[in-house]
Design an enzyme around this catalytic site. Structure first.
Site, mmCIF file in Angstrom:
data_model
loop_
_atom_site.group_PDB
_atom_site.id
_atom_site.type_symbol
_atom_site.label_atom_id
_atom_site.label_comp_id
_atom_site.label_asym_id
_atom_site.label_seq_id
_atom_site.Cartn_x
_atom_site.Cartn_y
_atom_site.Cartn_z
ATOM 1 N N GLU A 293 0.831 -1.206 0.000
ATOM 2 C CA GLU A 293 0.000 0.000 0.000
ATOM 3 C C GLU A 293 0.868 1.260 0.000
ATOM 4 O O GLU A 293 0.552 2.228 -0.679
ATOM 5 C CB GLU A 293 -0.960 0.013 1.197
ATOM 6 C CG GLU A 293 -2.098 -0.983 1.087
ATOM 7 C CD GLU A 293 -3.030 -0.705 -0.104
ATOM 8 O OE1 GLU A 293 -3.017 0.406 -0.645
ATOM 9 O OE2 GLU A 293 -3.762 -1.624 -0.504
ATOM 10 N N TYR B 72 -6.122 6.442 4.780
ATOM 11 C CA TYR B 72 -6.330 5.402 3.779
ATOM 12 C C TYR B 72 -5.567 4.123 4.143
ATOM 13 O O TYR B 72 -6.124 3.025 4.154
ATOM 14 C CB TYR B 72 -5.912 5.894 2.386
ATOM 15 C CG TYR B 72 -5.822 4.729 1.435
ATOM 16 C CD1 TYR B 72 -6.979 4.147 0.946
ATOM 17 C CD2 TYR B 72 -4.588 4.148 1.124
ATOM 18 C CE1 TYR B 72 -6.927 3.019 0.150
ATOM 19 C CE2 TYR B 72 -4.517 3.027 0.322
ATOM 20 C CZ TYR B 72 -5.691 2.463 -0.165
ATOM 21 O OH TYR B 72 -5.635 1.340 -0.925
ATOM 22 N N ASP C 136 -9.703 4.355 -2.197
ATOM 23 C CA ASP C 136 -8.611 4.813 -3.068
ATOM 24 C C ASP C 136 -9.235 5.370 -4.357
ATOM 25 O O ASP C 136 -10.465 5.503 -4.455
ATOM 26 C CB ASP C 136 -7.610 3.674 -3.348
ATOM 27 C CG ASP C 136 -8.199 2.587 -4.234
ATOM 28 O OD1 ASP C 136 -9.414 2.633 -4.522
ATOM 29 O OD2 ASP C 136 -7.442 1.690 -4.657
ATOM 30 N N CYS D 12 -14.614 -1.061 -13.999
ATOM 31 C CA CYS D 12 -15.084 0.332 -13.930
ATOM 32 C C CYS D 12 -13.881 1.255 -14.142
ATOM 33 O O CYS D 12 -13.519 2.052 -13.281
ATOM 34 C CB CYS D 12 -15.750 0.577 -12.576
ATOM 35 S SG CYS D 12 -16.723 2.087 -12.546
ATOM 36 N N CYS E 101 -19.306 -1.726 -18.555
ATOM 37 C CA CYS E 101 -20.523 -1.912 -17.753
ATOM 38 C C CYS E 101 -21.196 -3.255 -18.052
ATOM 39 O O CYS E 101 -21.817 -3.852 -17.173
ATOM 40 C CB CYS E 101 -21.487 -0.763 -18.001
ATOM 41 S SG CYS E 101 -20.780 0.836 -17.582
ATOM 42 N N CYS F 84 -26.482 0.632 -10.806
ATOM 43 C CA CYS F 84 -25.616 1.768 -11.128
ATOM 44 C C CYS F 84 -26.394 2.887 -11.830
ATOM 45 O O CYS F 84 -26.871 2.726 -12.953
ATOM 46 C CB CYS F 84 -24.450 1.299 -11.994
ATOM 47 S SG CYS F 84 -23.331 2.650 -12.377
#
Ligand code: SF4
Length: 350
Positions: free
Chosen positions: A39, A122, A140, A192, A199, A208
């Site tokens: 991370e 985060y 994120d 996405c 989609c 959505c």
């Protein structure tokens, strides 16, 4: 009430999760050291870039205790190319804190993780969720995009961030929160995507709003960008007759803190003439400016730097490095560019 997306998203994740070097196989707990290290490395860097660095760090320092015991210079050197050196310094400070305060085991709660150097909101949430399966809101860039689209949020970034966070918290399930966080990230990274979201392949398409309205590719909206300011400097390449060049250490605090550099003027908003810059030179000498400029883009400004060169016989004490050994120094990218420009500009006679 937000839509109940967790069951479909987790089922999708079980089939399509990315195979990442720091991820444990399905059903196994992730190693907190792996999660934390990846991370920190991934902040503003891509998965493809981080992979080899992550493996190299683990080969060399397989546990957080081993990393804590390493000399800082070795860690900075291994970090070269990932940029943002303050992060590498904090990485080392954090490893030491985990070794000294927690006996080499990462704490499990967001609050305790937040108390460690270099761990922000985060990263604390990501480690708590992914390594310890705690309920935490991990947001994120990928998650921001998915949430902004799922709810068709039209407010531009960064103003919309608190709203995204609130909605992301409401979506997080009590069961498998760590997998849910990774599933959201994977969905953002593979389906996405920023441009042309797929989609048709998305497990949460029926909920959505952006997909329904046909505006998925336009979200999240962004506020107009401010131009990046320009700064200027002159670097001083002082070459001793035996082929060594003068280097120095940057101040511990601030940009490229503690890194080795070629001495230079301050970096200011006005261009420098050589005459103006000379009082900043490390030693009086016959300085001449090489043709051309070195350019580099930092997060908050662009830098254009001229390179002045001079030769000296005997010289004052300092960090003199044979030009042949420059590759052994932990030089940030901008300094490598300056070295290359100086070596090319002075030609073979040096
Ligand atoms: Fe993103 Fe499309 Fe899925 Fe909506 S349907 S979350 S826009 S991929």
């Amino acid at each position: 009430m937000p839509p109940l997306i967790a069951p479909r998203l987790l089922a999708w994740y079980d089939r399509h999760r990315r195979d990442l070097p720091w991820r444990a196989p399905p059903g196994r707990l992730n190693d907190p050291y792996f999660v934390w290290l990846s991370e920190i490395m991934l902040q503003q860097t891509t998965v493809a870039t981080v992979g080899p660095y992550f493996r190299a760090f683990l080969d060399r320092w397989p546990t957080v205790k081993r990393l804590a015991a390493a000399p800082l210079d070795d860690v900075l050197h291994a970090w070269q190319g990932l940029g943002y050196y303050a992060r590498a310094r904090n990485l080392h400070a954090c490893a030491k804190a985990v070794a000294e305060r927690h006996g080499g085991r990462f704490p499990e709660t967001e609050a305790a993780l937040l108390a460690l150097p270099g761990i922000g909101t985060y990263t604390a949430a990501a480690v708590a969720a992914i390594a310890f399966d705690r309920v935490a809101t991990v947001v994120d860039g990928n998650v921001e995009r998915v949430v902004a689209r799922l709810f068709a949020l039209e407010t531009p970034m960064p103003e919309v961030k608190p709203e995204i966070r609130r909605l992301a918290a409401m979506l997080t399930p009590e069961s498998r929160p760590g997998d849910f966080a990774q599933a959201m990230m994977d969905l953002g990274a593979t389906v996405c995507t920023p441009k042309s979201p797929k989609c048709i392949l998305c497990p949460i398409r029926e909920d959505c709003r952006a997909a329904a309205a046909g505006i998925a590719g336009d979200l999240p909206r962004r506020a107009a960008k401010k131009a990046r300011p320009q700064r200027y400097g002159i670097a001083f390449w002082l070459l001793r007759d035996d082929g060594a060049v003068l280097l120095r250490k940057r101040p511990e605090k601030g940009l490229l803190g503690g890194m080795t550099e070629v001495p230079s003027t301050p970096w200011r908003t006005e261009p420098w003439s050589l005459r103006e810059a000379l009082p900043e030179a490390p030693e009086p000498a016959s300085w001449r400016l090489l043709p051309g400029r070195v350019e580099h883009v930092f997060t908050h400004f662009s830098l254009e730097i001229g390179v002045a060169v001079a030769r000296v016989g005997k010289a004052a004490a300092g960090d003199w490095c044979p030009t042949m050994a420059l590759h052994t120094k932990a030089l940030p990218t901008i300094m490598k560019k300056i070295c290359r420009h100086a070596l090319d500009g002075m030609g073979p006679q040096q």
